[in-house]
Design a protein around this motif. Structure first.
Motif, PDB file in Angstrom:
ATOM      1  N   HIS A  24     -11.888  -7.214  -3.781  1.00  0.00           N
ATOM      2  CA  HIS A  24     -12.879  -7.057  -5.060  1.00  0.00           C
ATOM      3  C   HIS A  24     -12.246  -8.061  -6.267  1.00  0.00           C
ATOM      4  O   HIS A  24     -11.499  -7.470  -7.228  1.00  0.00           O
ATOM      5  N   ASP A  34       2.276   2.331  -3.483  1.00  0.00           N
ATOM      6  CA  ASP A  34       1.235   2.506  -4.298  1.00  0.00           C
ATOM      7  C   ASP A  34       1.057   1.447  -5.440  1.00  0.00           C
ATOM      8  O   ASP A  34       1.013   1.481  -6.542  1.00  0.00           O
ATOM      9  N   VAL A  44      -6.357  -2.445 -10.541  1.00  0.00           N
ATOM     10  CA  VAL A  44      -6.948  -1.799  -9.515  1.00  0.00           C
ATOM     11  C   VAL A  44      -5.763  -1.376  -8.708  1.00  0.00           C
ATOM     12  O   VAL A  44      -5.200  -2.236  -8.204  1.00  0.00           O
ATOM     13  N   CYS A  58       0.844  -1.264  -0.078  1.00  0.00           N
ATOM     14  CA  CYS A  58       0.001  -0.064   0.077  1.00  0.00           C
ATOM     15  C   CYS A  58       1.008   1.282   0.073  1.00  0.00           C
ATOM     16  O   CYS A  58       0.544   2.241  -0.675  1.00  0.00           O
ATOM     17  N   THR A 115      -4.811  -0.293  -2.648  1.00  0.00           N
ATOM     18  CA  THR A 115      -5.827   0.227  -1.936  1.00  0.00           C
ATOM     19  C   THR A 115      -7.198   0.077  -1.894  1.00  0.00           C
ATOM     20  O   THR A 115      -8.177   0.180  -0.875  1.00  0.00           O
ATOM     21  N   GLU A 116      -7.713  -0.192  -3.244  1.00  0.00           N
ATOM     22  CA  GLU A 116      -9.002   0.078  -3.552  1.00  0.00           C
ATOM     23  C   GLU A 116      -9.238  -1.750  -3.700  1.00  0.00           C
ATOM     24  O   GLU A 116     -10.697  -1.997  -4.020  1.00  0.00           O
ATOM     25  N   PHE A 117      -8.357  -2.494  -3.645  1.00  0.00           N
ATOM     26  CA  PHE A 117      -8.701  -4.060  -3.773  1.00  0.00           C
ATOM     27  C   PHE A 117      -9.561  -4.713  -2.920  1.00  0.00           C
ATOM     28  O   PHE A 117     -10.063  -5.747  -2.867  1.00  0.00           O
ATOM     29  N   TYR A 118      -9.109  -4.056  -1.747  1.00  0.00           N
ATOM     30  CA  TYR A 118      -9.870  -4.573  -0.455  1.00  0.00           C
ATOM     31  C   TYR A 118     -11.274  -4.275  -0.205  1.00  0.00           C
ATOM     32  O   TYR A 118     -11.511  -2.965  -0.133  1.00  0.00           O
ATOM     33  N   ALA A 119     -12.259  -5.308   0.167  1.00  0.00           N
ATOM     34  CA  ALA A 119     -13.719  -4.863   0.103  1.00  0.00           C
ATOM     35  C   ALA A 119     -14.014  -4.982   1.754  1.00  0.00           C
ATOM     36  O   ALA A 119     -15.192  -4.660   1.866  1.00  0.00           O
TER      37      ALA A 119
END
Length: 293
Positions: A159, A132, A146, A129, A149-153
Motif C-alpha cells: 500500500h 509489531d 501504517v 511483523c 502487517t497492513e502494508f502488504y496489499a
C-alpha cells in the motif's frame, strides 16, 4: 548494459516525492539488488528511475526519546546485523537479516527495498511483523504511518502510492521491551537461498518464567503475504511454559497459515514446516527469555 530511459537523482526525500509526481511512470531505485535484476531480465526495461541511494538521512539506526527504534529505509542488511542498538534490543532482527542472500547482497540491499517489494519470502518481513513494526511513509501531503502487517496489499504489492516513498521502519518500545525472539528459516541451502518457509517468534514471560505473558508469531511463505498467526497467539497467550504448550502452538498455527503448492515445495510440506518451525522457534525464544522447557 541496462535498458534505462532516464535516471533522476533525488537530493532529499521531498525531492524524491516531487520527482515521482513529475514522472508518473518512474520507479524508485535504492540499492538496486531487485530493480536492476528486473531491468536486465526485461521486466522493467526502458523505465525511468528515481534514485534515492544518495539520501544518507534515510540510513542508520537510532533510538528516539520515547524508546522507539528507528531504522532508516536505506539501511543495509549488513549495517542492521552489526548495529549495537539492534543487537541489544531486537537481536532477532540482526539474526534474520544476516540470512539474506550473500555478503554482497547484504552490503547493498536495504531494509526498505526488502519490505517494499512485497514478497512473502523476504527474510526481514516475518521478523518485523513479529516485532509489531510500523512503516513510515512520505508523500505529497506529508508523513503517514501504517503497521507493517497492513502494508502488504498482495503478492509483490504494498500500500504505497506512486509518489510516496518509505522512509523508515519503526519498532515501538512496548513492542520489544521484555521480549526475546527467534527466527528460523528453512531452505535447501544455508546461503543464497529463498526461504521455503520462515517463522519468527517473540515471547514475553512472566516474572517467574513459568507463563507466556505475550507471544507474537510471524511467517513468511505461509500465505500470499507475510502474516501474523493471530489465532495461535491468542490461544498460547497465558499458557504455561511446558512441552504441552509447545505442541499446542504447533497445532494452533495451522489455523492461520495458508501455504500453496509450488515448484519449490508442496503445500503439505509447508504446513509441516509451519508447525515444526513454530515449535522450534518458540522453544528457543523461551530459553532466550530465561524460561526452561
Amino acid at each position: 548494459m541496462y535498458d534505462i530511459k532516464a535516471l533522476y537523482e533525488a537530493i532529499s526525500p521531498e525531492d524524491a516525492v516531487s520527482l515521482l509526481t513529475e514522472h508518473p511512470e518512474a520507479i524508485i531505485i535504492a540499492g538496486g539488488s531487485d530493480v536492476l535484476i528486473k531491468i536486465r531480465e526485461g521486466r522493467l526495461a526502458g523505465k525511468e528511475l528515481v534514485s534515492i541511494y544518495g539520501l544518507d538521512e534515510l540510513r542508520g539506526v537510532t533510538k528516539e526519546e520515547d524508546g522507539t527504534i528507528r531504522i532508516g529505509s536505506l539501511t543495509s542488511f549488513s549495517h542492521i546485523h552489526r548495529d549495537p542498538i539492534v543487537k541489544k534490543h531486537i537481536a532477532v532482527l540482526s539474526e534474520a537479516v544476516n540470512m539474506v542472500g550473500s555478503p554482497q547482497v547484504r552490503a547493498i540491499g536495504t531494509i526498505g527495498g526488502n519490505t517494499c517489494n512485497g514478497v512473502t519470502s523476504a527474510d526481514s518481513a516475518s521478523t518485523l511483523c513479529a516485532l509489531d513494526a510500523i512503516v513510515e511513509i512520505l508523500g505529497p501531503d506529508g508523513k503517514r504511518t501504517v503497521p507493517l502487517t497492513e502494508f502488504y496489499a498482495g503478492p509483490g504489492r504494498v500500500h504505497l502510492k506512486h509518489n510516496e516513498i518509505q522512509t523508515a521502519i519503526l519498532i515501538p518500545k512496548e513492542s520489544y521491551t521484555g521480549y526475546k525472539g527467534c527466527y528460523i528459516k528453512y531452505g535447501m541451502r544455508n546461503a543464497m537461498e529463498i526461504a521455503t518457509t520462515g517463522c519468527s517468534v517473540n515471547v514475553k514471560l512472566s516474572q517467574d518464567k513459568k507463563t507466556i505473558r505475550d507471544i507474537r508469531i510471524g511467517y513468511g511463505v505461509a500465505a500470499p503475504v507475510p502474516i501474523r498467526a493471530r489465532n495461535a497467539e491468542e490461544e498460547i497467550r497465558g499458557c504455561s511454559v511446558c512441552p504441552e504448550t509447545i505442541e499446542q502452538c504447533g497445532e494452533a498455527v495451522l489455523k492461520d497459515v495458508t501455504p500453496r503448492d509450488s515448484w519449490r515445495a508442496a503445500k503439505d510440506f509447508r504446513l509441516h514446516l509451519c508447525s515444526t518451525l513454530a515449535k522450534r522457534a518458540l522453544t528457543e525464544a523461551i530459553k532466550r527469555a530465561g524460561g526452561e522447557i
